[in-house]
Structures are given as C-alpha cells and as structure tokens.
Design a protein around this motif. Structure first.
Motif, short mmCIF file in Angstrom:
data_model
loop_
_atom_site.label_atom_id
_atom_site.label_comp_id
_atom_site.label_asym_id
_atom_site.label_seq_id
_atom_site.Cartn_x
_atom_site.Cartn_y
_atom_site.Cartn_z
N VAL A 1 0.71 16.18 -7.74
CA VAL A 1 0.16 14.79 -7.95
C VAL A 1 -1.32 15.04 -7.71
O VAL A 1 -1.79 15.80 -6.87
N PRO A 2 -2.22 14.22 -8.35
CA PRO A 2 -3.57 14.40 -8.23
C PRO A 2 -4.36 14.07 -6.82
O PRO A 2 -4.14 12.95 -6.41
N PHE A 3 -4.80 15.00 -6.30
CA PHE A 3 -5.41 14.64 -4.88
C PHE A 3 -6.67 13.52 -4.60
O PHE A 3 -7.44 13.65 -5.66
N SER A 4 -6.42 12.81 -3.77
CA SER A 4 -7.66 11.80 -3.46
C SER A 4 -7.56 11.28 -2.27
O SER A 4 -6.56 11.47 -1.62
N PRO A 5 -8.68 10.96 -1.61
CA PRO A 5 -8.55 10.45 -0.25
C PRO A 5 -7.62 9.11 0.05
O PRO A 5 -6.80 8.89 1.04
N ALA A 6 -7.64 8.41 -1.28
CA ALA A 6 -6.69 7.08 -1.31
C ALA A 6 -5.21 7.79 -1.18
O ALA A 6 -4.42 6.86 -0.67
N LEU A 7 -5.03 8.83 -1.80
CA LEU A 7 -3.47 9.20 -1.53
C LEU A 7 -3.23 9.66 -0.37
O LEU A 7 -2.19 9.55 0.33
N VAL A 8 -4.34 10.27 0.62
CA VAL A 8 -4.03 10.85 1.74
C VAL A 8 -3.60 9.39 2.49
O VAL A 8 -2.65 9.58 3.32
N LYS A 9 -4.36 8.42 2.33
CA LYS A 9 -4.06 7.13 2.87
C LYS A 9 -2.76 6.53 2.64
O LYS A 9 -1.88 6.30 3.62
N ALA A 10 -2.36 6.75 1.69
CA ALA A 10 -0.93 6.18 1.32
C ALA A 10 0.30 7.07 1.95
O ALA A 10 1.30 6.42 2.39
N PHE A 11 0.00 8.34 2.02
CA PHE A 11 0.96 9.33 2.69
C PHE A 11 0.88 8.96 3.99
O PHE A 11 2.12 9.19 4.64
N TRP A 12 -0.15 8.88 4.82
CA TRP A 12 -0.24 8.49 6.17
C TRP A 12 0.45 7.34 6.40
O TRP A 12 1.45 7.12 7.41
N LEU A 13 0.46 6.27 5.53
CA LEU A 13 1.31 4.95 5.56
C LEU A 13 2.68 5.20 5.53
O LEU A 13 3.64 4.80 6.29
N ASP B 1 0.86 -1.45 -0.07
CA ASP B 1 -0.06 0.09 0.08
C ASP B 1 0.81 1.14 0.04
O ASP B 1 0.48 2.35 -0.17
N TYR B 2 2.14 1.10 -0.14
CA TYR B 2 3.12 2.23 -0.44
C TYR B 2 2.78 2.92 -1.73
O TYR B 2 3.00 4.15 -1.94
N TYR B 3 2.08 2.27 -2.54
CA TYR B 3 1.79 2.53 -4.10
C TYR B 3 1.06 3.86 -3.89
O TYR B 3 0.07 3.96 -3.22
N LEU B 4 1.45 4.71 -4.71
CA LEU B 4 0.69 6.34 -4.78
C LEU B 4 -0.10 6.16 -5.92
O LEU B 4 -0.11 5.96 -7.05
N PRO B 5 -1.68 6.17 -5.59
CA PRO B 5 -2.55 6.12 -6.71
C PRO B 5 -2.61 7.34 -7.39
O PRO B 5 -3.35 8.48 -7.10
N ILE B 6 -1.68 7.63 -8.39
CA ILE B 6 -1.58 9.05 -9.08
C ILE B 6 -1.66 8.77 -10.59
O ILE B 6 -1.37 9.67 -11.43
N GLY B 7 -2.03 7.75 -11.12
CA GLY B 7 -2.28 7.13 -12.40
C GLY B 7 -0.78 7.58 -13.15
O GLY B 7 0.10 7.29 -12.55
N SER B 8 -0.96 7.53 -14.25
CA SER B 8 0.12 7.87 -15.16
C SER B 8 0.86 9.12 -14.94
O SER B 8 0.26 10.28 -15.09
N HIS B 9 2.03 8.95 -14.45
CA HIS B 9 2.80 10.16 -14.04
C HIS B 9 4.44 9.91 -13.94
O HIS B 9 4.93 8.84 -14.08
#
Ligand code: ZN
Length: 329
Positions: A82-94, A11-19
């Motif tokens: 990077v595109p904001f999303s609640p899932a991205l917040v979770k990844a950064f907290w992790l 879950d370190y994966y950052l959900p930011i699509g093609s980047h």
C-alpha cells in the motif's frame, strides 16, 4: 441497543487511493449497520490512536522510527503493498487503538467488535500484505501489560495465513504435537500442523488456503492448510475441529477473532468457496463456542476483496448480526 459495543471512526479509512483493498468498506459497514437498524448511534464508541508506547510492545524501535519519520526503504515500501504516507501511519495507529478499545470492551462486556483492524501480516520489524502494524498483537500485549489478562488465543479465519501473528507469538514453542483427528464429514483432508507443547502466553490458530499468500508461513500453534475451493460444510468442520483442539490444550482469558471476509467464493484474492451464509455460520460457531466457555471475544474484520464490495460489506455486517444473535439469547 446491542449487547456489546462497536468500535469505529470515520478515520479508519486508509488513504491508499484506488486499490484492491476497499478502504471505504469501514464507513459502508458503519452506515449499513445504522440504516438497516442493526445498530443505533449509541452502540458505537470512538477509538483514540494507540500510543507509540503501545506499538512498541510489539514492534521494534527501528521500525517504528522509520514509520514515524517516513524513512522506509524502497523495498520496505514495496513489501507493504500500500502506498506509504504519514496519513496512512495515522490510520494504522488508530486501527491499533480501536483494537485496544475493542479488547477492553470484550473484557468488560463479553464481546467487543472493531469495525476495522485485523492487520495480521505485520511483523515486529516490517509490514507486508497491506498491514503496517499488528493491531491485534498490540491490543493483546497492552491488555497483558495492564494486568487485565495473562493469556490470549487468536483465531484467524482470513483466507490468508496469519504470518505476522505466528511470528510475533512464536515464543519458544516446538513442533511435535499429535495431529487432531480428521473431521468425519471432511472428504478432502486439509493439512493440519500443530505445535502445542510450550505454547507461551498466546495460542495462535489460523485456518487458511494453503495455495495462497504468504508463500512462507511461519508456524502458528495450529495451522489448518486448506485445499483450494473447499465449501461451507468442510470449512465449518475444520473450524470446529481447530477450536476443540486449541481449547483442549489452552485456556485463554481473551479470544481474538480475526474475521476475514475473504474466504468468500467471489473474493478476488481468495481461492476458497464459502457462501455468504456459510461465513455467517462460521461467525456463529465461533461465538457459540466462546459463549459456552465464557471466554471474552474481541473481533476485528480483516480482509475482504469481493468483486462486488457490497458483498464484503454484507459479510462483515453479518459478523455483527451473528454476535447479536448468539449473545442476546
Ligand atoms: Zn486476507
């Protein structure tokens, strides 16, 4: 079995699509370390997300609230890059939880490496440059709050200056310290700025390309502003010099190494000319200095945007190999 732990989660994966940021690199590093036999499954430990209380040790309540409620302004979202999303917040907290765990392991085992983190462009009240919250600063403040350390040193070898780190730990320092001597082997002088004096409880060192993001570089305790295109030997001489200068002035109980892969000559966002071998020598140098002085080292991996993502994976895996070589003997 490795003589230290690797902190990792899928879950370190950052959900930011093609980047340009290769979010899949963390899993690739994990898989490569296992497939190549460098590490075995028991070498890995799984982090839990940082608590909001941990994050608030560094970040303002207003900013944390905006992240948790998805209410960043359009400008704040743009600055994040990077595109904001609640899932991205979770990844950064992790990621922040991973750095806390790596710091804990460093204090117990001498070394702790998170296969992620290093988000050094995050400021207390905003994120920028792909960095939402500052995992390393959060780990330092958490170790201090728990009474495990009083002092820490950050050594940032990402190609981009650690502006967030410098701002967070600026404290009350003043600029006026003498410059360190220029390494004799260095034909191209870098600009060195030092700000020793009242260094506060965290001493910050950043070696970076001067002509690169961020345009505004708030002062670290030591900044080495490197000219474009410098190669392995000059870089290593400057790192050696910065570490010697820093450790003459300051005695840290924890060293936080931000091992960016982007000083690599094939990096798309960097303008230095280090080789893969030179980057491994960089890691070895840092680990040797820490070992000789008995300073625990917490490692995060930070940026890496090589044209071929496999090169970025190799550079990050080499950091683990370098630590193994230095700390096994
Ligand atoms: Zn970078």
């Amino acid at each position: 079995m490795l003589p230290f732990k690797l902190v990792y989660s899928d879950d370190y994966y950052l959900p930011i699509g093609s980047h340009v940021f290769p979010a899949e690199k963390y899993k690739r590093i994990h898989d490569r370390l296992l497939v190549s036999g460098i590490a075995e499954p028991s070498d890995f430990v799984t982090p839990r997300p940082a608590s909001d209380e941990d994050v608030l040790l560094v970040h303002t309540p207003q900013y944390v609230e905006k992240l948790k409620t998805g209410t960043l302004s359009a400008r704040e979202q743009m600055e994040l890059e990077v595109p904001f999303s609640p899932a991205l917040v979770k990844a950064f907290w992790l990621a922040a939880g991973g750095s806390i765990l790596a710091a804990d392991h460093a204090l117990n085992d001498g070394v702790g490496i998170s296969i992620g983190g290093g988000f050094h462009h995050a400021f207390p009240d905003h994120g920028e440059g792909f960095c939402m919250i500052h995992d390393v600063a959060i780990a330092i403040r958490r170790m201090q709050r728990d009474g495990k350390i009083r002092t820490a040193m950050t050594v940032d070898c990402d190609v981009h200056q650690g502006n967030g780190t410098a701002a967070i730990f600026a404290g009350t320092r003043t600029a006026n310290e003498p410059l360190p001597s220029v390494p004799p082997s260095t034909p191209t002088p870098a600009k060195t700025k030092m700000r020793g004096g009242d260094t506060g409880d965290v001493f910050t060192i950043s070696l970076h390309q001067e002509n690169n993001y961020p345009a505004w570089k708030p002062p670290s305790s030591i900044d080495i502003d490197l000219p474009d295109e410098i190669g392995d030997d000059e870089y290593l001489a400057w790192l050696d010099n910065a570490l010697s200068s820093g450790l003459r002035q300051f005695d840290p109980e924890l060293l936080c190494y931000i091992a960016g892969a982007d000083p690599y000559r094939e990096d798309q966002l960097g303008g230095l000319s280090l080789s893969i071998d030179g980057l491994k020598k960089r890691d070895e140098l840092l680990f040797r200095v820490a070992k000789v002085r008995g300073i625990p080292v917490m490692v995060t991996l930070a940026g890496g945007y090589a044209r071929n993502v496999e090169d970025t994976v190799t550079i990050h895996c080499n950091t683990v190999i370098a630590a193994t070589e230095v700390f096994t003997n």
